[in-house]
Design an enzyme around this catalytic site. Structure first.
Site, PDB file in Angstrom:
ATOM      1  N   TYR A  99      -8.637  15.237   5.174  1.00 38.78           N
ATOM      2  CA  TYR A  99      -8.505  14.297   4.062  1.00 38.78           C
ATOM      3  C   TYR A  99      -7.208  14.500   3.280  1.00 38.78           C
ATOM      4  O   TYR A  99      -6.650  13.543   2.740  1.00 38.78           O
ATOM      5  CB  TYR A  99      -9.726  14.373   3.149  1.00 38.78           C
ATOM      6  N   ARG A 102      -4.694  12.507   5.147  1.00 36.70           N
ATOM      7  CA  ARG A 102      -4.860  11.074   4.885  1.00 36.70           C
ATOM      8  C   ARG A 102      -4.322  10.708   3.501  1.00 36.70           C
ATOM      9  O   ARG A 102      -3.681   9.661   3.333  1.00 36.70           O
ATOM     10  CB  ARG A 102      -6.331  10.686   5.027  1.00 36.70           C
ATOM     11  N   ASN A 138     -11.947  -0.190   2.932  1.00 30.34           N
ATOM     12  CA  ASN A 138     -10.849   0.769   2.958  1.00 30.34           C
ATOM     13  C   ASN A 138     -10.948   1.754   1.801  1.00 30.34           C
ATOM     14  O   ASN A 138     -11.505   1.443   0.743  1.00 30.34           O
ATOM     15  CB  ASN A 138      -9.514   0.036   2.915  1.00 30.34           C
ATOM     16  N   ILE A 139     -10.363   2.929   1.987  1.00 31.98           N
ATOM     17  CA  ILE A 139     -10.430   3.974   0.960  1.00 31.98           C
ATOM     18  C   ILE A 139      -9.038   4.347   0.456  1.00 31.98           C
ATOM     19  O   ILE A 139      -8.852   5.415  -0.116  1.00 31.98           O
ATOM     20  CB  ILE A 139     -11.172   5.219   1.498  1.00 31.98           C
ATOM     21  N   HIS A 155     -16.802   2.143   0.608  1.00 32.15           N
ATOM     22  CA  HIS A 155     -16.807   3.492   1.182  1.00 32.15           C
ATOM     23  C   HIS A 155     -16.110   4.515   0.311  1.00 32.15           C
ATOM     24  O   HIS A 155     -15.804   5.616   0.775  1.00 32.15           O
ATOM     25  CB  HIS A 155     -16.173   3.455   2.581  1.00 32.15           C
ATOM     26  N   CYS A 204     -14.154  21.950  -8.893  1.00 35.87           N
ATOM     27  CA  CYS A 204     -14.545  21.124 -10.034  1.00 35.87           C
ATOM     28  C   CYS A 204     -13.818  21.588 -11.294  1.00 35.87           C
ATOM     29  O   CYS A 204     -13.666  22.800 -11.535  1.00 35.87           O
ATOM     30  CB  CYS A 204     -16.056  21.205 -10.235  1.00 35.87           C
ATOM     31  N   SER A 248     -13.228  -5.340  11.436  1.00 31.27           N
ATOM     32  CA  SER A 248     -13.682  -5.348  12.826  1.00 31.27           C
ATOM     33  C   SER A 248     -15.082  -5.909  12.993  1.00 31.27           C
ATOM     34  O   SER A 248     -15.516  -6.172  14.114  1.00 31.27           O
ATOM     35  CB  SER A 248     -13.651  -3.916  13.387  1.00 31.27           C
ATOM     36  N   LEU A 285     -11.057 -19.988  11.877  1.00 30.14           N
ATOM     37  CA  LEU A 285     -10.485 -18.793  12.520  1.00 30.14           C
ATOM     38  C   LEU A 285      -8.971 -18.904  12.512  1.00 30.14           C
ATOM     39  O   LEU A 285      -8.407 -19.925  12.878  1.00 30.14           O
ATOM     40  CB  LEU A 285     -10.974 -18.686  13.978  1.00 30.14           C
TER      41      LEU A 285
END
Length: 292
Positions: A99, A102, A138-139, A155, A204, A248, A285
């Protein structure tokens, strides 16, 4: 958090909705991939509550890895091998490397034309007394960077953490998130697990806590946030036009939102670079792989 039982029931309902809608369209008098842009523009002009549902394809143009399909690995791992509570419990150092990588990638990227167009569309309709709700899988927060407001993040986000003990959620855009992760997380298949001691991983910041924190994202096997789902339900109940952008249509429950709307007669338009399981199931479309 919504439990797995409820999520699974939504999956069943959404799958049935897809099948019902395909059957309806097969019996209907118009082609499901209608290129009638005039009709589409007219319906969009009349719509009062538009929902824009986006997925990984929306951010791919910005250079954000999707970790799906061919070549979608980090080192030798699939995303679903790492994005689970069990993986984090076994090896929090490895999961945080993934992560951290990312986060660092996203921090070097900018929104693309799709993000800006959606944000401008939202601003424009708000000025006319109409609404556009952006629901994203998306995050990366690129919709917000582009100017979109009140984005519903199904998410979660890379740039918040959640304490594994007290549950405190806080925004965090530090780079690196902790010194121990600086230079770590390279996607090279030959890269070695950094094996960072747990006490050096993100902790934390609440008084008298200091427990390990995790990315505030929804992992495989977890339920979606109840507050987010409630807001999504409200948006879908009011929706009179739905736009799918770069999704998708395989990850539930989000994959079932548009088919469920379509069964109620809500116009749905799909904007994708690649064919998806729902391609051809909706009325409009826009896809470069279709030759007219």
């Amino acid at each position: 958090m919504i439990g797995l039982r409820k999520i699974n029931s939504k999956v069943v309902l959404c799958t049935k909705a897809v099948n019902r809608f395909r059957a309806m369209m097969n019996e209907s008098s118009f082609h499901t991939t209608s290129s009638d842009k005039a009709e589409f523009k007219d319906l969009l002009h009349k719509a009062q509550n538009v929902v824009v549902l986006t997925g990984a394809g929306c951010s791919a143009e910005s250079g954000i890895p999707t970790f799906r399909g061919s070549g979608g690995l980090w080192r030798t791992f699939r995303a679903q091998d790492l994005a689970t509570p069990e993986s984090f419990a076994r090896n929090p150092s490895l999961v945080w490397e993934f992560y951290s990588y990312r986060r660092e990638v996203v921090l070097t990227k900018q929104p693309n034309k799709a993000h800006y167009a959606i944000a401008e569309f939202q601003r424009s309709l708000k000025g006319e007394g109409r609404s556009v709700t952006v629901i994203t899988q998306n995050i990366d927060e690129l919709h917000q960077v582009a100017g979109a407001k009140d984005v519903l993040e199904l998410h979660g986000t890379l740039f918040k953490t959640r304490c594994t003990s007290c549950g405190h959620v806080t925004e965090n855009r530090r780079s690196p998130i902790v010194p121990a992760l600086e230079g770590k997380g390279a996607p090279d298949p030959d890269a070695q697990d950094a094996k960072i001691p747990e006490e050096d991983l993100p902790r934390c910041d609440q008084p008298n806590c200091r427990a390990l924190v995790r990315p505030h994202v929804v992992w495989f096997g977890e339920g979606l946030n109840r507050g987010v789902l409630n807001a999504v339900d409200q948006a879908l109940d009011k929706c009179d036009m739905c736009l799918l952008v770069g999704t998708s249509s395989v990850v539930y429950p989000a994959a079932g939102f548009a088919p469920m709307l379509a069964t109620k007669g809500v116009p749905v338009a799909e904007f994708n670079m690649e064919e998806t399981p729902c391609t051809g199931a909706f009325r409009y479309l826009d896809a470069p792989y279709i030759s007219n």
